[in-house]
Enzyme design. Structure first.
Site, PDB file in Angstrom:
ATOM      1  N   HIS A   1      24.747  -7.492  -6.810  1.00 55.67           N
ATOM      2  CA  HIS A   1      26.155  -8.096  -5.878  1.00 55.67           C
ATOM      3  C   HIS A   1      26.201  -9.427  -6.304  1.00 55.67           C
ATOM      4  CE1 HIS A   1      28.986  -7.632  -2.624  1.00 55.67           C
ATOM      5  NE2 HIS A   1      28.919  -8.834  -2.807  1.00 55.67           N
TER       6      HIS A   1
ATOM      7  N   HIS B   1      29.874 -11.962  -8.126  1.00 57.47           N
ATOM      8  CA  HIS B   1      31.094 -11.921  -8.573  1.00 57.47           C
ATOM      9  C   HIS B   1      31.100 -12.818  -9.715  1.00 57.47           C
ATOM     10  CE1 HIS B   1      31.655 -10.239  -4.537  1.00 57.47           C
ATOM     11  NE2 HIS B   1      30.992 -11.163  -4.216  1.00 57.47           N
TER      12      HIS B   1
ATOM     13  N   TYR C   1      41.238 -18.142   0.168  1.00 63.57           N
ATOM     14  CA  TYR C   1      40.187 -19.149  -0.393  1.00 63.57           C
ATOM     15  C   TYR C   1      40.436 -19.173  -1.789  1.00 63.57           C
ATOM     16  CZ  TYR C   1      36.812 -15.510  -2.076  1.00 63.57           C
ATOM     17  OH  TYR C   1      36.287 -14.685  -2.671  1.00 63.57           O
TER      18      TYR C   1
ATOM     19  N   ARG D   1      35.414  -0.746  -4.005  1.00 65.17           N
ATOM     20  CA  ARG D   1      35.064  -1.526  -2.954  1.00 65.17           C
ATOM     21  C   ARG D   1      36.407  -1.718  -2.047  1.00 65.17           C
ATOM     22  NH1 ARG D   1      33.976  -8.188  -2.166  1.00 65.17           N
ATOM     23  NH2 ARG D   1      32.378  -7.893  -0.829  1.00 65.17           N
TER      24      ARG D   1
ATOM     25  N   HIS E   1      25.829  -6.537   2.789  1.00 66.52           N
ATOM     26  CA  HIS E   1      25.300  -7.305   3.745  1.00 66.52           C
ATOM     27  C   HIS E   1      24.546  -6.930   4.962  1.00 66.52           C
ATOM     28  CE1 HIS E   1      27.549  -9.841   0.968  1.00 66.52           C
ATOM     29  NE2 HIS E   1      28.829 -10.193   1.578  1.00 66.52           N
TER      30      HIS E   1
ATOM     31  N   ASP F   1      24.389 -12.091  -4.173  1.00 68.25           N
ATOM     32  CA  ASP F   1      25.849 -12.564  -3.657  1.00 68.25           C
ATOM     33  C   ASP F   1      26.363 -13.897  -4.295  1.00 68.25           C
ATOM     34  OD1 ASP F   1      27.892 -12.292  -2.087  1.00 68.25           O
ATOM     35  OD2 ASP F   1      27.133 -13.589  -0.506  1.00 68.25           O
TER      36      ASP F   1
END
Length: 300
Positions: A33, A35, A51, A126, A185, A252
């Protein structure tokens, strides 16, 4: 839209300290996981984002993987790009053996586009359930089922960003779902709800039945304290006790929208090592399980 637009505030950057973890991950380990964000000059963010991340590029991420001693990774489409998967697509095609992806698609995405995503290394979709306007209406199960039927021929899974504690009948709702589910998560249920929460228990039932997988990611997102996130240890132990063969781990990175102390990825690796000390179990979570879920080649 300007990167400094007040409606999409700039979020905290990941810790830039060059530091490796104490733990040595096994050969073939997968960060399941992460990005890739930017560069914004090449891959501009969506106007409707909430954001704005600092650029966290593929080059930055490859450097991090080298620091951590992690061989492979799964890139998950961040919300700042909506259904524009170009940044992730470029990263996936840069090293097809190293990367897999989880995409977000628009309602009008064609079958040909799905085929192209599959060829690039995408193995799941997702869906963001966190921002559902009317929680009383329950899960958008008809929409999710429609998506699932579209991706089933590719062998993909459906990854849900959702607070499982908000859905006490989770196991019943997904009892006969067309594809595997992945919960991010730890199910995104805040530690204050505890492991006996009905929604969290429903998620555990789904992994016991091998209908779902759980990402052991983002403990800092669902507890109030800083490292070592002691309130999250019971959740870690609960998912392992339920079915360790349905668990995967991820960093993450770049930890978008973290409003507390920014964790260092080396510390997150060591935290995993503290929480999962059995080497056979570590290898299952870091290597074997991701190879099954994301269709990675087995390293010789």
């Amino acid at each position: 839209m300007s990167l400094s637009n007040h409606r999409a505030p700039l979020c905290q950057a990941p810790d830039s300290e060059i530091r490796s973890p104490k733990i040595q991950f096994p050969n073939g380990a997968v960060d399941c996981h992460a990005h890739v964000c930017g560069p914004a000059t090449r891959f501009p963010y969506a106007d409707e984002r909430i954001y704005t991340p600092p650029d966290a590029t593929l080059e930055n991420y490859n450097d991090l993987l080298n620091q951590l001693g992690v061989n492979r990774a799964v890139l998950v489409q961040p919300s700042v790009y909506g259904s524009d998967n170009r940044a992730m697509f470029a990263a996936l095609t840069s090293d097809p053996q190293k990367f897999r992806g989880v995409a977000v698609i628009a309602d009008n995405t064609s079958d040909l586009e799905l085929e192209n995503l599959h060829l690039a290394g995408v193995r799941g979709l997702r869906c963001n359930i966190v921002d559902v306007a009317d929680k009383s209406a329950g899960l958008p199960i008809e929409y999710l089922t429609t998506l699932a039927k579209r991706i089933a021929p590719f062998g993909w899974h459906l990854e849900l960003l959702m607070h499982v504690n908000e859905y006490p009948k989770l196991a019943q709702v997904f009892d006969d779902f067309p594809v595997d589910l992945v919960f991010g998560h730890f199910g995104y249920s805040h530690a204050k709800h505890g492991v006996n929460d009905l929604g969290f228990q429903g998620m555990l039932e789904l992994i016991r039945q091998e209908k779902a997988w759980v990402k052991m990611t983002g403990p800092y997102r669902i507890c109030d304290g800083d490292l070592p996130y002691a309130d999250m240890r019971p959740f870690n132990d609960a998912v392992i006790a339920s079915n360790p063969h349905q668990l995967i781990w991820g960093s993450d990175w770049p930890h978008v929208m973290v409003k507390k102390q920014m964790p260092h990825d080396a510390d997150l690796c060591d935290l995993f090592g503290d929480w999962v000390q059995d080497p056979v179990l570590r290898n299952s979570i870091l290597v074997d399980n991701p190879c099954i879920l994301y269709d990675f080649p087995v390293l010789s």
